[in-house]
Each structure stands twice: as C-alpha cells, then as structure tokens.
Design an enzyme around this catalytic site. Structure first.
Site, mmCIF file in Angstrom:
data_model
loop_
_atom_site.group_PDB
_atom_site.id
_atom_site.type_symbol
_atom_site.label_atom_id
_atom_site.label_comp_id
_atom_site.label_asym_id
_atom_site.label_seq_id
_atom_site.Cartn_x
_atom_site.Cartn_y
_atom_site.Cartn_z
ATOM 1 N N HIS A 156 -3.713 -8.344 -2.856
ATOM 2 C CA HIS A 156 -2.928 -7.109 -2.747
ATOM 3 C C HIS A 156 -2.551 -6.559 -4.120
ATOM 4 O O HIS A 156 -1.614 -5.790 -4.235
ATOM 5 C CB HIS A 156 -1.632 -7.339 -1.960
ATOM 6 C CG HIS A 156 -1.813 -7.357 -0.482
ATOM 7 N ND1 HIS A 156 -2.186 -8.485 0.212
ATOM 8 C CD2 HIS A 156 -1.672 -6.383 0.454
ATOM 9 C CE1 HIS A 156 -2.246 -8.209 1.501
ATOM 10 N NE2 HIS A 156 -1.951 -6.946 1.674
ATOM 11 N N GLU A 176 -11.331 1.041 7.490
ATOM 12 C CA GLU A 176 -11.284 1.893 6.305
ATOM 13 C C GLU A 176 -12.563 2.673 6.064
ATOM 14 O O GLU A 176 -12.533 3.866 5.751
ATOM 15 C CB GLU A 176 -10.932 1.074 5.057
ATOM 16 C CG GLU A 176 -9.473 0.635 4.968
ATOM 17 C CD GLU A 176 -9.156 -0.589 5.813
ATOM 18 O OE1 GLU A 176 -10.090 -1.163 6.413
ATOM 19 O OE2 GLU A 176 -7.973 -0.981 5.869
#
Ligand SMILES: Cc1ncc(C[n+]2csc(CCOP(=O)(O)OP(=O)(O)O)c2C)c(N)n1
Ligand SMILES: [Mg+2]
Lengths: 326, 332
Positions: free
Chosen positions: A129, A60
């Site tokens: 998450h 990322e």
C-alpha cells in the site's frame, strides 16, 4: 478565500465540474455511498445519483476500460483508484488503450479520462500500500501526469484535467489529504503544464513534486538559518516536464538537489538529472544530489519505514552536501 | 427478407472474401507490413450480426481481425486498404495499420491488439450511450480465446449490474492462434460461461447467415429494448492461418476439409441458387465486378496515396490544439 483541506478541494472540483457538465461522471471503489476512502467524492452520490457517481466492483482494469470506452464518445470520467498499487491492475487499459488510442486512430478518437490516485507512504501501510510509481506513468507517451502539492492545485488541476482532451493521471498522496490552505471562493483553474517556483532563492534549487515539495520547503527554512538562500521548484507536471523553468532556476542558483519519495532507479530524479545535464550542464558549480527512498519494498516496522523513506533531515543533509558544507 | 437484400448480402460476403484475399497478395508483395489477420471463413458472423443492427449508428468494436467489421460498419474500403499500406489517407492516417482500423464517422471505434481489451471499452461505449439516452447499442466482436482474460469476467459482471446496452458476440473459431479450445478452456461452449453473470446467452451456427441473422435479431432487440447485455456465441472457423506466418500444424487437413463444406459463402450461394434467386453467372459477374473495383479503385487509391510526412511524427500524441486555459503553461 476560505481555508479548506486537500480532500475538500478535490471534492469541490468534482462537484463543480459535475454541475457544469452532465457528461462528467465519477467512478471507483467505494466512492459513492461511502463517499471515497479519502472523502474526495463525499456527498456527491446523494446529489448526482447512481448513474454519475458509480461504485464499481473491485475490477480496476475493466472499470478503467469502461471509463475509457465512455470517454471515446463524449463522457468525461473521473476515475478513482484507491491506491496507486492497485493502478498496476489497470495498466493495460490505461497504457495500452487510453494512452495510445488518439495516436493509433490518427487523431480521430481520443480519451479524455482523468485518473486520480494516491501514491506514497502513509503510516505503516507496508509494501503493498505504499508504492509511488509516478515514474511508470511519466515514461508513457500519450499521458499527462500531474502531482498537485496543495489544495490550490488539487482543486484547480482537477478542474483543468476534466476539461482537457487528453488522459490525465493525477497522483495525490495519503499524507496530503488533510493539508489545509486558503483558496479563492470563486471558481478558478490551474494549468496542467508548468513547474512552479514556490519559494525564491539564489544559492541552490531544491526540486520536488507531490509530497516532497513540502520537504523541500522545510529544508529551505532550515537552510536560511545557515545563511543559504534556497529556491524551491515544484515540478507539478511530470509529463510533460517543464525543462525551461528547471533550466532557468539552475542557471540562476548553479546548484540543485532533487527530492522524491520513490526509489532512485530509472526515476523522476534520474530524469531531472538528465534534463539538467542536457539543458545547462555548464551552469553547475557543484555535483547535484538525489534524495530518494532506499531500494527496498516499503517495510512495515515504523523505524524501518522511516529509514526507507526520505524526510526533511535527509533533504537538509543532501542540500548541505551540495553546498559543500559537509 | 427481400431477394434483393439476399443478393446484396451474398455479394457483400464475396466482396469481403476477395478484399481479404487481395490484402494477402499485397502482403506477399511486401506492400503491407506488420501483422495481418484475415477474416476469411467467418464472414457470416460480422455480416449477419451487423445486418440486424444499425451499422453507422450502433457502435462497433473488435480485436485485430477487424477489416470486415469496419467494412460492414460502413468504413470506406479504400481507406482501410490505404491504412494497411500505412498511407496518410488510411482510416487511421497510417498510424494504426491492419490491427487498428478506426472510423468514428460510422461509429466503428477500433480494432485492438490486446486480446480481451475491447470488452471493457465496449461496455464503456454502452455507458456513454446510456448517458446520452439514445437507443443505440454497442457491439463487441471477439474470439473464443479472449474469454480467458480477466476483462471478460470483470466486464460481463459490470455490464450486467449496470444493465448496459452492449451485445457481446463471441466468434468461436475453436482456436486461439494454435491452441485448440479444448486444450486451453475448461468449457467448450462459451455461452455457458456467461450464466454466472446473469446475462442471457445462446449459441448458434455462425456459418449459415440466415441462422446468424435470426439469432442476432433476438439479441439486438433484447439489448436495444433496454434489458441489458446479451452474449451471442457463433460457431465458426477461419480458412486461413491465424496471421501470415502460420503453417497450421495444430489442426488436421481433414478438419479443414469438413469446415470447407460449411463455408458461409458456399452455404448461402447454394441456398440462393436452389431458390432460383441467383444463377451461377450472377456470382461470376459479381466476382468480376468486385475484382475490378478492388483493383481499379481500392488498391490503386492505396498505392497512389501519399505516405505520412515524417515531420508529422509527433502529431496525435496529445491534443494538438490544446486550450491554454487548461494546459497553460503556468507562468512563474
Ligand atoms: C493480451 C494479449 N496476449 C496475447 C496476445 C497474442 N495473441 C494474439 S491473437 C491471440 C489468440 C486470440 O484468439 P481468439 O480470441 O480466439 O481470436 P481469433 O484470433 O481466433 O479470432 C493471441 C494469443 C495478444 N495479442 N494480447
Ligand atoms: Mg479463436
């Protein structure tokens, strides 16, 4: 007009912007061949190929950095981060680079990137998450942060974000991707700045952003049967905040509540409290209320998760409290 | 190489050395604030590599030790000095300082303070080049310490998979601030770490500009011919401390003396003298000319330039002239 889902709206915006400008690219994990975890780039790889619809490795920070570097010389990358939790890995390039390069260079270089990412709880995805984190981005000078609540804004704001010359973070929500709405067939843009009054009312302002706008709208309906006329304000842009629209609404209703899915501390809600206090403290007739998540990592267990995250009941109860009805 | 070019290169390196020395003085006079990282001792690296590339056209990016890379890329020395002084006429209008020199007019895309951050930015520049379809390349200069960041591995991997036209130059000066490479890094030879990413790499003496240029030419040609990235490791040594307050307790005076014999300006001037290309007087004359230019032209410009206006504090945060079609605000 055609009814389309939130994810389709995003997909259409990508497609149009990529067709309009060969320098627009999309990048992210599984966005190409697979078409995106939420289908936001569905079919685009086939149409635009490997160079423009890029399946990145799971890196990322560096793929965001590659997008930023490319944007410095004219590329317009739309960077997808699969979950806002993973955006934590990209904070260096995003916050230390993208947000500061224009300033550090005295305005000589800029980074027109778009970063899209879903932030919020879905259905038992547990603590790693389910982050929200909007507050972290909205506290950074040099970024724009927007939170489209509907297909209309998801489409129109993404298109504006691609054309705008600043780094823009678009925070979506896993529970909104299948939400549907009629939107015009003809191309249009929705501005990145400005809060929106999505329902007019006179007795209380319910302020939300992202998914919590929907909780506010539901609450407004319930309040109607109690004889309370609620105004619903969608912040739309968390950075910059539209202080003026907030002030005007609160000066009209004299009461407000801010609902968010994130934890309270140093958050969007506290910022709105501060804005109202600074802008129109004396307009208030009642103590305002913040509705927010419990101060815990998001639990896996269904009942615990429900208890941790605000729902319509919570917002409704909060509104009754502001109204002095409980 | 023509003797006139050899002379020019030596003069350039002397200029860079004296420019850095002068910034040190200005720092001591408290005219320059913040951190100041000097390149003295490493001149052959940036000078030699960029000599083999196309300064002004190829994109260059680096860390905080950035003055010389910017100069060789073609950024005006006056503007760099003015930036160190924090002046409005500086390369970054006084908003960046020593560590953040930018000059997009010569494709010098900045100095960055976050160790390892320029890796992905460089690969991004290369991606931009690829999309535009030109034969430019992106060149990223970073230290040995930067290779212990995740961005090194992440970026090399992507640059290789996507065959990006980017040249990574590792300036291995054996230290990351005060931590010797052997104490922080499992492998001293940095070029070996790159093999894992299927990128060609090599290691060379970074103090001898002729060797640097020979190696750089191969590396640049490789990248420019569309074969993907290259990793060039150049062994070098900084004369001064890491930044300004550095007592250098982490290395011995003997080691410094050994490296002083391998000073890049010394090596090259001795070679040119031996070949009869230059005389002792040439060097002395250049030094005089350079010092005069630095004083009368560069430092004077920096000192006499205006400070940024406090009213302009909020400029350059976001686009100062945004298009209302995208920005709004929404009327409601
Ligand atoms: C991310 C980050 N961590 C730590 C630092 C502090 N720091 C500045 S320079 C430096 C050493 C870097 O060494 P190297 O990459 O070898 O470059 P050199 O200074 O030797 O040219 C460190 C640790 C920083 N600026 N950024
Ligand atoms: Mg080093």
């Amino acid at each position: 007009m055609a009814e389309i889902a939130y994810w389709e709206a995003i997909q259409r915006a990508h497609d149009e912007e990529m067709a309009n400008d060969p320098m627009v690219i999309a990048m992210g994990e599984d966005i190409g061949v697979v078409g995106g975890t939420y289908k936001a780039t569905f079919g685009l790889h086939e149409k635009y190929g490997d160079e423009r619809v890029i399946d990145t490795p799971i890196s990322e920070n560096s793929y965001t950095g590659i997008g930023i570097g490319a944007s410095m010389i004219g590329v317009r990358p739309i960077i997808e981060i699969m979950s806002i939790n993973f955006a934590l890995l990209a904070l260096d390039t995003l916050i230390n680079a993208a947000a500061k390069i224009r300033y550090m260079s005295g305005g000589r270089v800029h980074c027109p990137i778009v970063m899209r990412t879903p932030g919020g709880t879905a259905h038992q995805l547990a603590a790693q998450h389910s982050a929200r984190l909007a507050r972290m981005f909205m506290s950074t000078s040099g970024l724009r942060v927007v939170t489209p609540r509907s297909p209309l804004d998801a489409y129109g704001m993404l298109k504006s974000a691609v054309r705008c010359n600043d780094p823009v973070i678009i925070i979506e929500h896993e529970r909104m991707y299948n939400m549907k709405e009629d939107i015009p067939d003809k191309e249009f843009f929705r501005p990145l700045e400005g809060a929106e009054i999505v329902r007019k009312g006179t007795d209380i302002t319910l302020i939300g952003y992202n998914y919590s706008v929907h909780l506010c709208l539901e609450t407004a309906k319930r309040l109607e049967s109690d004889g309370v006329s609620a105004e619903v304000l969608d912040l739309r842009s968390l950075k910059p905040l539209d202080r003026e629209t907030i002030r005007r609404s609160v000066e009209k209703t004299h009461r407000f509540l801010i609902a968010e899915e994130d934890e309270a501390a140093v958050g969007v809600g506290s910022e709105i409290m501060a804005v109202v206090t600074e802008e129109c403290f004396y307009a208030l007739d009642a103590q305002p209320v913040r509705i927010h998540a419990a101060d815990v990592p998001v639990p896996f267990n269904r009942e615990l998760e429900k208890a941790a995250i605000p729902d319509v009941d919570d917002v409704y109860q909060g509104a009754l409290k502001v109204m002095g009805k409980i | 190489m023509e003797t006139s070019d050899q002379k020019r290169l030596l003069r350039e390196m002397i200029f860079y050395r004296r420019f850095e020395d002068r910034t040190f003085e200005a720092y001591m006079e408290r005219k320059v604030g913040g951190f100041l990282h000097l390149y003295s001792g490493q001149e052959a690296v940036a000078t030699g590599v960029l000599e083999m590339a196309r300064p002004g056209s190829d994109y260059v990016i680096t860390g905080y030790r950035d003055h010389v890379h910017a100069l060789k890329a073609g950024a005006p020395a006056k503007e760099i000095m003015a930036e160190l002084y924090g002046k409005e006429t500086g390369s970054s209008k006084g908003r960046g300082g020593s560590m953040h020199i930018f000059d997009p007019t010569v494709n010098f895309m900045g100095g960055y303070a976050l160790v390892g951050q320029p890796f992905p930015l460089a690969a991004g520049l290369a991606k931009g080049i690829k999309m535009k379809g030109t034969d430019q390349i992106a060149i990223c200069f970073l230290g040995d310490g930067a290779n212990n960041q995740g961005t090194f591995h992440e970026t090399l991997n992507m640059a290789s998979v996507w065959k990006l036209p980017v040249l990574f130059v590792c300036e291995n000066n054996l230290y990351a601030i005060g931590t010797a490479i052997d104490r922080s890094t499992a492998v001293r030879d940095q070029y070996k770490r790159v093999a894992a990413y299927n990128i060609p790499s090599s290691q060379h003496d970074g103090q001898d500009i002729d060797i640097v240029m020979e190696a750089a030419k191969k590396a640049v040609d490789h990248v420019r011919s569309g074969k993907g990235p290259y990793f060039l490791e150049l062994m070098t040594y900084r004369n001064r401390g890491h930044s300004m307050s550095d007592a250098k307790g982490y290395r011995t005076r003997e080691e410094e003396a050994e490296w002083a014999k391998r000073d890049p300006i010394l090596i090259y001037s001795e070679r040119l003298k031996k070949a009869g290309t230059i005389s002792d007087d040439d060097v002395k004359n250049w030094e005089k000319e350079i010092d005069k230019e630095i004083e009368d032209d560069i430092v004077k410009f920096a000192e006499e330039s205006p400070e940024p206006r406090v009213e302009d504090l909020g400029k350059y945060v976001l686009d100062d002239n945004p298009d209302p079609r995208w920005i709004g605000p929404l009327q409601s």
